[in-house]
Design an enzyme around this catalytic site. Structure first.
Site, PDB file in Angstrom:
ATOM      1  N   MET A  12      38.363  -9.566 -26.396  1.00  0.00           N
ATOM      2  CA  MET A  12      38.744  -8.574 -27.407  1.00  0.00           C
ATOM      3  C   MET A  12      38.821  -7.214 -26.720  1.00  0.00           C
ATOM      4  O   MET A  12      37.844  -6.754 -26.127  1.00  0.00           O
ATOM      5  CB  MET A  12      37.745  -8.591 -28.554  1.00  0.00           C
ATOM      6  N   ARG A  37      40.449  -9.722 -17.079  1.00  0.00           N
ATOM      7  CA  ARG A  37      41.196  -8.531 -17.499  1.00  0.00           C
ATOM      8  C   ARG A  37      40.292  -7.549 -18.231  1.00  0.00           C
ATOM      9  O   ARG A  37      40.328  -6.336 -17.983  1.00  0.00           O
ATOM     10  CB  ARG A  37      42.373  -8.924 -18.385  1.00  0.00           C
ATOM     11  N   LYS A  38      39.507  -8.075 -19.138  1.00  0.00           N
ATOM     12  CA  LYS A  38      38.646  -7.195 -19.920  1.00  0.00           C
ATOM     13  C   LYS A  38      37.630  -6.459 -19.032  1.00  0.00           C
ATOM     14  O   LYS A  38      37.445  -5.246 -19.144  1.00  0.00           O
ATOM     15  CB  LYS A  38      37.909  -7.988 -20.997  1.00  0.00           C
ATOM     16  N   LEU A  39      36.985  -7.212 -18.130  1.00  0.00           N
ATOM     17  CA  LEU A  39      35.901  -6.614 -17.360  1.00  0.00           C
ATOM     18  C   LEU A  39      36.412  -5.677 -16.271  1.00  0.00           C
ATOM     19  O   LEU A  39      35.757  -4.671 -15.961  1.00  0.00           O
ATOM     20  CB  LEU A  39      35.016  -7.708 -16.769  1.00  0.00           C
TER      21      LEU A  39
END
Length: 267
Positions: A120, A167-169
């Site tokens: 998210m 991608r998020k991290l």
């Protein structure tokens, strides 16, 4: 909200904290058959149909959304797995690293249920189920159109669990790192009596940023890493004098010294 009709197929939401409860309530209001479960019910859960156990929540569900702390993600998946219907989609929405997402995916390998790594990409409040998401894993292509019916902005980034988390991290390194740097800088500016000026300068810099700004930052770091490392060492010393923790300033100096060392090793 886009109303989605999934017929009798249920969506289970495991974890009804701030994020999970918002998502479950949005899904319910949009016409989905929702069953929520949390072992520690608290907060406003009005309008969310509750199950008495994880097994009851997931039994017969087409989609299971796990919205928990990463430290319990494996336990939640293991508890749910024996009760999933054939062809169900289990979507792990927790913020965790690619290694944990891959371990979770391995639980579903060889079975009929499909795993999805969900990242998210914005705070869930106040967006709820409309929070932008990246999806990866065996069930990503199947989950994407279901979520889009509820107005969720979704991008499928690949079939390998962990790709969405990566991608998020990596973005978190940038965005959360920038946030921490701004916080530390403003603490120092407050102690030095120049906070109002620095707030205005930061706001101006952010409002003027574009793709060229990114290229200048990257190239400037490459070319001037040594000088900037010394500058940040001096900045950390100033923060020490002001009585302000210099965590970010010292880490930045160390990071720039690493860039200097790596460039020296490459020539």
């Amino acid at each position: 909200m886009i109303v989605a009709n999934l017929g009798a197929a249920a969506i289970a939401v495991l974890g009804l904290g701030e994020a999970g409860s918002l998502m479950a309530r949005d899904l319910t209001r949009a016409g989905a058959t929702v069953r929520g479960y949390d072992p520690d019910l608290h907060g406003d859960l009005s309008g969310i149909p509750l199950a008495a156990s994880p097994a009851e929540a997931v039994r017969g569900a087409a989609v299971v959304l796990s919205v928990n702390w990463a430290r319990v993600a494996l336990d939640v998946a293991r508890d749910a797995l024996p009760h999933l219907r054939p062809g169900a989609i289990f979507a792990d929405c927790n913020t965790a690293g690619p290694a944990l997402k891959a371990e979770l995916a391995s639980l579903f390998a060889g079975g009929s249920a499909a795993f999805v790594d969900v990242a998210m990409m914005a705070p869930v409040p106040p967006l709820g189920i409309r929070v932008p998401m990246f999806l990866a894993g065996a069930g990503a292509e199947r989950l994407a159109p279901i979520l889009r019916r509820f107005g969720t902005p979704v991008d499928v980034v690949g079939p390998t669990a962990g790709d969405a988390a990566a991608r998020k991290l990596t973005r978190s390194v940038f965005f959360k790192g920038m946030s921490a740097a701004i916080w530390e800088a403003l603490e120092a500016a407050r102690a030095a009596g120049v906070e109002e000026w620095l707030r205005a300068d930061i706001a101006r810099t952010l409002s003027e940023a574009n793709a060229a700004t990114l290229e200048r930052i990257v190239e400037g770091t490459r070319r001037h890493a040594r000088r900037r490392a010394h500058e940040m060492t001096d900045a950390a010393a100033l923060l020490d004098q002001l009585g302000v923790p210099s965590t970010i300033a010292r880490a930045t100096a160390a990071s720039l010294e690493r860039v200097v060392a790596e460039q020296g090793a490459s020539v």
